[in-house]
Write a protein that holds these residues in place. Structure first.
Motif, PDB file in Angstrom:
ATOM      1  N   VAL A  56      52.373  39.189  47.187  1.00  0.00           N
ATOM      2  CA  VAL A  56      51.367  40.003  47.878  1.00  0.00           C
ATOM      3  C   VAL A  56      51.979  40.694  49.097  1.00  0.00           C
ATOM      4  N   GLN A  57      52.780  39.941  49.878  1.00  0.00           N
ATOM      5  CA  GLN A  57      53.355  40.480  51.107  1.00  0.00           C
ATOM      6  C   GLN A  57      54.447  41.523  50.848  1.00  0.00           C
ATOM      7  N   ARG A  58      55.226  41.347  49.787  1.00  0.00           N
ATOM      8  CA  ARG A  58      56.353  42.247  49.501  1.00  0.00           C
ATOM      9  C   ARG A  58      56.273  42.735  48.057  1.00  0.00           C
ATOM     10  N   LYS A  59      55.152  43.311  47.717  1.00  0.00           N
ATOM     11  CA  LYS A  59      54.826  43.647  46.336  1.00  0.00           C
ATOM     12  C   LYS A  59      55.921  44.426  45.617  1.00  0.00           C
ATOM     13  N   GLN A  60      56.319  45.580  46.131  1.00  0.00           N
ATOM     14  CA  GLN A  60      57.293  46.418  45.430  1.00  0.00           C
ATOM     15  C   GLN A  60      58.656  45.757  45.321  1.00  0.00           C
ATOM     16  N   GLU A  61      59.085  45.097  46.398  1.00  0.00           N
ATOM     17  CA  GLU A  61      60.391  44.418  46.383  1.00  0.00           C
ATOM     18  C   GLU A  61      60.425  43.334  45.312  1.00  0.00           C
ATOM     19  N   VAL A  62      59.376  42.512  45.272  1.00  0.00           N
ATOM     20  CA  VAL A  62      59.326  41.416  44.298  1.00  0.00           C
ATOM     21  C   VAL A  62      59.232  41.962  42.878  1.00  0.00           C
ATOM     22  N   MET A  63      58.364  42.946  42.670  1.00  0.00           N
ATOM     23  CA  MET A  63      58.205  43.513  41.325  1.00  0.00           C
ATOM     24  C   MET A  63      59.493  44.160  40.816  1.00  0.00           C
ATOM     25  N   VAL A  95      62.251  40.572  40.678  1.00  0.00           N
ATOM     26  CA  VAL A  95      61.938  39.342  39.944  1.00  0.00           C
ATOM     27  C   VAL A  95      61.531  39.701  38.522  1.00  0.00           C
ATOM     28  N   TYR A  96      62.253  39.167  37.534  1.00  0.00           N
ATOM     29  CA  TYR A  96      61.932  39.519  36.155  1.00  0.00           C
ATOM     30  C   TYR A  96      60.975  38.537  35.495  1.00  0.00           C
ATOM     31  N   SER A  97      60.818  37.332  36.064  1.00  0.00           N
ATOM     32  CA  SER A  97      59.877  36.391  35.479  1.00  0.00           C
ATOM     33  C   SER A  97      59.647  35.197  36.402  1.00  0.00           C
ATOM     34  N   VAL A  98      58.490  34.553  36.222  1.00  0.00           N
ATOM     35  CA  VAL A  98      58.151  33.350  36.985  1.00  0.00           C
ATOM     36  C   VAL A  98      57.575  32.307  36.042  1.00  0.00           C
ATOM     37  N   ASN A 129      46.154  30.666  43.440  1.00  0.00           N
ATOM     38  CA  ASN A 129      44.881  31.179  42.928  1.00  0.00           C
ATOM     39  C   ASN A 129      45.015  32.702  42.865  1.00  0.00           C
ATOM     40  N   THR A 130      45.288  33.212  41.679  1.00  0.00           N
ATOM     41  CA  THR A 130      45.580  34.637  41.515  1.00  0.00           C
ATOM     42  C   THR A 130      44.469  35.515  42.079  1.00  0.00           C
ATOM     43  N   GLN A 131      43.239  35.226  41.706  1.00  0.00           N
ATOM     44  CA  GLN A 131      42.123  36.076  42.114  1.00  0.00           C
ATOM     45  C   GLN A 131      41.945  36.091  43.629  1.00  0.00           C
ATOM     46  N   HIS A 132      42.001  34.909  44.242  1.00  0.00           N
ATOM     47  CA  HIS A 132      41.794  34.810  45.688  1.00  0.00           C
ATOM     48  C   HIS A 132      42.987  35.387  46.462  1.00  0.00           C
ATOM     49  N   GLN A 133      44.199  35.006  46.100  1.00  0.00           N
ATOM     50  CA  GLN A 133      45.380  35.416  46.861  1.00  0.00           C
ATOM     51  C   GLN A 133      45.698  36.903  46.736  1.00  0.00           C
ATOM     52  N   THR A 134      45.435  37.487  45.567  1.00  0.00           N
ATOM     53  CA  THR A 134      45.786  38.894  45.367  1.00  0.00           C
ATOM     54  C   THR A 134      44.692  39.841  45.847  1.00  0.00           C
ATOM     55  N   ARG A 135      43.590  39.290  46.298  1.00  0.00           N
ATOM     56  CA  ARG A 135      42.457  40.091  46.810  1.00  0.00           C
ATOM     57  C   ARG A 135      42.041  41.162  45.808  1.00  0.00           C
ATOM     58  N   GLY A 136      42.108  40.793  44.534  1.00  0.00           N
ATOM     59  CA  GLY A 136      41.653  41.701  43.487  1.00  0.00           C
ATOM     60  C   GLY A 136      42.566  42.879  43.205  1.00  0.00           C
ATOM     61  N   ASP A 137      43.821  42.827  43.666  1.00  0.00           N
ATOM     62  CA  ASP A 137      44.766  43.929  43.423  1.00  0.00           C
ATOM     63  C   ASP A 137      45.110  43.972  41.929  1.00  0.00           C
ATOM     64  N   GLN A 171      47.161  45.802  40.194  1.00  0.00           N
ATOM     65  CA  GLN A 171      48.591  45.949  39.893  1.00  0.00           C
ATOM     66  C   GLN A 171      49.288  44.592  39.929  1.00  0.00           C
ATOM     67  N   ILE A 172      48.979  43.771  40.931  1.00  0.00           N
ATOM     68  CA  ILE A 172      49.573  42.429  41.033  1.00  0.00           C
ATOM     69  C   ILE A 172      49.075  41.540  39.901  1.00  0.00           C
ATOM     70  N   GLN A 173      47.776  41.594  39.623  1.00  0.00           N
ATOM     71  CA  GLN A 173      47.217  40.754  38.561  1.00  0.00           C
ATOM     72  C   GLN A 173      47.823  41.102  37.203  1.00  0.00           C
ATOM     73  N   GLU A 174      48.036  42.394  36.960  1.00  0.00           N
ATOM     74  CA  GLU A 174      48.660  42.829  35.708  1.00  0.00           C
ATOM     75  C   GLU A 174      50.110  42.354  35.634  1.00  0.00           C
ATOM     76  N   TRP A 175      50.832  42.402  36.776  1.00  0.00           N
ATOM     77  CA  TRP A 175      52.226  41.946  36.813  1.00  0.00           C
ATOM     78  C   TRP A 175      52.302  40.448  36.504  1.00  0.00           C
ATOM     79  N   ILE A 176      51.400  39.682  37.104  1.00  0.00           N
ATOM     80  CA  ILE A 176      51.378  38.229  36.869  1.00  0.00           C
ATOM     81  C   ILE A 176      51.090  37.934  35.393  1.00  0.00           C
ATOM     82  N   GLN A 177      50.128  38.656  34.813  1.00  0.00           N
ATOM     83  CA  GLN A 177      49.813  38.464  33.393  1.00  0.00           C
ATOM     84  C   GLN A 177      51.021  38.747  32.503  1.00  0.00           C
ATOM     85  N   LYS A 178      51.797  39.771  32.875  1.00  0.00           N
ATOM     86  CA  LYS A 178      52.900  40.218  32.032  1.00  0.00           C
ATOM     87  C   LYS A 178      54.186  39.421  32.206  1.00  0.00           C
TER      88      LYS A 178
END
Length: 201
Positions: free
Chosen positions: A84-91, A94-97, A105-113, A115-122
């Motif tokens: 969340v703090q360094r979105k573009q750098e991490v994306m 980082v190729y996988s987690v 907690n994806t929903q709470h921590q990402t504040r409904g973003d 782009q981040i939620q889609e990245w986590i899913q993928k």
């Protein structure tokens, strides 16, 4: 028995162990180790100081290029905070987690973003303590998350060792997919394309 270093070596990777939970020195323990007097130990019994060169859990977790994370427990929450703090750098880096019984907690921590939620899913997968066999899908009703599978054990403390081989197999496949995609989209200079450019000048 294989460990992280052996498994990482098989995919030509290295291992960096992050311990963002351990940032303070307990002065009582340190004084006991250094054999100080009992009086000095009692004075320092409730004191702790930050370790030199150590930051907060969120600051402690940083990335280089082509990095995969294995995040256990609170480590998952720390990784999502970093994302969340360094979105573009991490994306970009980082190729996988691989999460193991993560506290994020994806929903709470990402504040409904989205782009981040889609990245986590993928790019992420979570292994959870469960009675199902290793790598079998486990439904998650509590949070918007990445694909979730069984760690092959119901015991939280055994989960990392039980699913380690499955995690490295997953990370290897994700790295292969990334490098294949990068290779596919990289323009390749050929003699004919070079001569065409010269002819068009």
């Amino acid at each position: 028995m294989y460990c992280c270093w052996d498994l990482a070596a098989e995919i030509h990777g290295g291992v960096i162990v992050l311990n963002p939970n351990d940032n303070f020195v307990d002065l009582k323990t340190e004084k006991e180790r250094l054999s100080f007097s009992t009086r000095e130990e009692s004075l320092a019994s409730t004191q702790s100081i930050p370790k030199r060169g150590s930051s907060s859990p969120e600051e402690h977790t940083s990335t280089a290029m082509n990095v995969a994370f294995i995040a256990h427990g609170y480590g998952g929450l720390v990784f999502v905070d970093l994302l969340v703090q360094r979105k573009q750098e991490v994306m970009n880096k980082v190729y996988s987690v691989a999460f193991i019984d993560s506290m994020h907690n994806t929903q709470h921590q990402t504040r409904g973003d989205p782009q981040i939620q889609e990245w986590i899913q993928k790019y992420c997968r979570e292994w959870v303590s469960n009675s199902k066999p290793l790598d079998k899908a486990v439904g998650s009703l509590m949070k918007v998350n990445c694909p979730t599978v069984s760690a092959g054990t119901e015991k939280y403390g055994l989960a990392p060792s039980c699913c380690l081989h499955a995690i490295f197999k997953y990370l290897k496949s994700m790295l292969k997919a990334k490098t294949t995609t990068a290779f596919t989209y990289s323009p390749v200079a050929t003699r004919s394309s070079t001569s065409k450019k010269r002819d068009n000048k």
